[in-house]
Design an enzyme around this catalytic site. Structure first.
Site, short mmCIF file in Angstrom:
data_model
loop_
_atom_site.label_atom_id
_atom_site.label_comp_id
_atom_site.label_asym_id
_atom_site.label_seq_id
_atom_site.Cartn_x
_atom_site.Cartn_y
_atom_site.Cartn_z
N HIS A 1 0.80 -1.23 0.00
CA HIS A 1 0.00 0.00 0.00
C HIS A 1 0.83 1.28 0.00
O HIS A 1 0.52 2.23 0.73
CB HIS A 1 -0.98 0.00 1.18
CG HIS A 1 -2.05 -1.05 1.09
ND1 HIS A 1 -2.54 -1.52 -0.11
CD2 HIS A 1 -2.73 -1.74 2.06
CE1 HIS A 1 -3.48 -2.43 0.12
NE2 HIS A 1 -3.61 -2.60 1.42
N HIS B 1 -9.75 2.01 0.27
CA HIS B 1 -9.69 0.92 1.24
C HIS B 1 -10.77 1.00 2.33
O HIS B 1 -10.47 0.78 3.50
CB HIS B 1 -8.29 0.89 1.87
CG HIS B 1 -7.81 -0.46 2.27
ND1 HIS B 1 -8.47 -1.25 3.19
CD2 HIS B 1 -6.74 -1.17 1.90
CE1 HIS B 1 -7.81 -2.37 3.36
NE2 HIS B 1 -6.75 -2.36 2.58
N GLU C 1 -11.38 -3.77 -3.10
CA GLU C 1 -10.51 -2.72 -3.61
C GLU C 1 -10.30 -2.91 -5.11
O GLU C 1 -9.63 -3.86 -5.52
CB GLU C 1 -9.17 -2.79 -2.88
CG GLU C 1 -9.29 -2.72 -1.36
CD GLU C 1 -8.17 -3.50 -0.66
OE1 GLU C 1 -7.00 -3.11 -0.80
OE2 GLU C 1 -8.47 -4.49 0.04
C1 GLA Z 1 -5.24 -5.33 1.80
C2 GLA Z 1 -4.34 -6.50 1.80
C3 GLA Z 1 -4.45 -7.22 3.07
C4 GLA Z 1 -4.19 -6.31 4.24
C5 GLA Z 1 -5.10 -5.14 4.18
C6 GLA Z 1 -4.77 -4.13 5.25
O1 GLA Z 1 -6.53 -5.69 1.62
O2 GLA Z 1 -4.56 -7.36 0.72
O3 GLA Z 1 -3.57 -8.29 3.09
O4 GLA Z 1 -2.86 -5.87 4.20
O5 GLA Z 1 -5.03 -4.52 2.94
O6 GLA Z 1 -4.68 -4.69 6.51
#
Ligand code: GLA
Length: 375
Positions: free
Chosen positions: A136, A210, A340
């Site tokens: 991220h 997110h 997402e």
């Molecule tokens: C995304 C990732 C997950 C996790 C979340 C945040 O969805 O795919 O593995 O890292 O973000 O916790």
């Protein structure tokens, strides 16, 4: 006397604001935007919190810190409003620790293996902030920066235009990347997110959003009873560190299959760690298409997500463990789910995946529409 009783009955039904209680309060709601302070960032800048309200009374609270949606009020089948987005009531909690609740994600949504990629012969090194991998956007991704905010009003929507210039080599990524994100809440009960970006040097980009949703209300328990449909016949299997193996695999006859409405909890025990996978959307030509539909049977709330992106990460809130407490709730495992819309994880190292390279002169764009209704 009778007249007085009658007036009291009418007043009771209508309520002091003139709108019927329980039946759409939204009918009398005033479309508009309000702004208040959300506190200070770590470097002393003031963040604002904007409340967008549409003509039907749906509202979204969005801060320009991380472009975070902190609350989303949506009616159930009886018109009762509930906050369906997990989040916090103040900026300090977001700064202290947040699993990306409601945030804008950039420059790269999801993982890049070993925090490394090569572009035009040059190797770039990124933060390894998720075990050995990059997640991220790194240590200070777009979820942790302060965006410039401008209110936008049209005849049928209220919105917020957020802009941010990510400087060359910020978090290790090449190019000055100028980004615009427009959030709008329309009178068709849609939350739209529109991304645009341009660079002055070749780079990689994968922006997303997110929010953790719980359509029964953010404090209502787990999301295992929500029925999910994904317009995806394939997904990208991952290794133990959640990096795609490179394979595109059919969901048919596996617990990954959501091509017809299925409760999230129905087969989750068969998926190691829970769902945290990128689905390959059937539509991959960059046009808008339905990617996901979620139905919550108790409240009747429905959320449909459409996008221009080729993939969607379905994450079933596996890492929530009760340590994150927000808006009076304790967020335990599976208290919320994320969908997402994105390009596939680790695309910079997977030449066979759709390209995430953005070159000078090109325009990155990505549209997500969350449409809310009831059934
Ligand atoms: C995304 C990732 C997950 C996790 C979340 C945040 O969805 O795919 O593995 O890292 O973000 O916790």
């Amino acid at each position: 006397m009778l007249k007085k009783v009658l007036i009291m009955v009418i007043m009771g039904a209508i309520g002091p604001t003139g709108c019927k209680s329980n039946l759409p309060e939204e009918k009398g709601a005033k479309m508009g935007i309000t702004k208040e302070s959300f506190g200070k960032t770590q470097d002393g800048q003031t963040a604002d919190l904007f409340t967008l309200t549409n003509a039907n009374g749906l509202s979204a609270k969005i801060t320009n810190y991380g472009g975070i949606v902190t609350s989303l009020m949506v009616p159930d089948r009886n018109g009762k409003m509930d906050d369906i987005a997990l989040g916090y009531e103040n900026i300090d909690k977001y700064i202290e620790s947040s699993p990306y609740f409601g945030a804008l994600i950039g420059r790269y949504g999801n993982r890049i293996a070993n925090g490394r990629f090569t572009l035009d012969g040059a190797e770039y090194t990124l933060a390894q902030n998720d075990g050995q991998n990059h997640l991220h956007g790194g240590n200070k991704g777009f979820d942790k920066v302060l965006w410039e905010a401008e209110e936008i009003k049209t005849a049928d929507s209220v919105g917020l235009k957020l802009t941010y210039l990510s400087k060359d080599m910020e978090e290790g990524y090449p190019g000055n990347l100028s980004c615009t994100v427009i959030y709008s809440l329309t009178n068709d009960n849609e939350l739209k997110i529109e991304y645009q970006a341009e660079t002055d040097k070749a780079t990689v980009i994968n922006l997303t959003h997110h929010s953790y949703f719980n359509l029964a209300g953010h404090s209502s328990g787990n999301i295992l009873g929500h029925e999910l449909t994904l317009t995806a016949d394939n997904f990208t299997p991952v290794d133990d560190t959640l990096i795609p193996t490179g394979e595109i695999k059919a969901v048919k006859d596996t617990p990954m299959d959501f091509t017809s409405p299925t409760a999230i909890g129905a087969r989750i025990a068969q998926v190691k760690g829970g769902y945290d996978h990128n689905y390959v959307l059937n539509n991959s030509d960059g046009s808008m298409a339905l990617a996901a539909r979620v139905y919550e049977p108790k409240t009747g709330r429905v959320m449909e997500i459409s996008t221009t992106e080729p993939g969607i990460q379905f994450y079933s809130g596996n890492f929530l463990d009760g340590t994150n407490k927000g808006k009076g709730a304790v967020y335990n495992t599976h208290s919320g789910f994320c969908l997402e819309t994105q390009h596939f994880p680790d695309s910079p190292n997977k030449p066979d995946f759709p390209s995430v390279v953005l070159k000078p002169g090109q325009k990155y764009s990505h549209l997500i529409v969350h449409k809310f209704s009831t059934k």
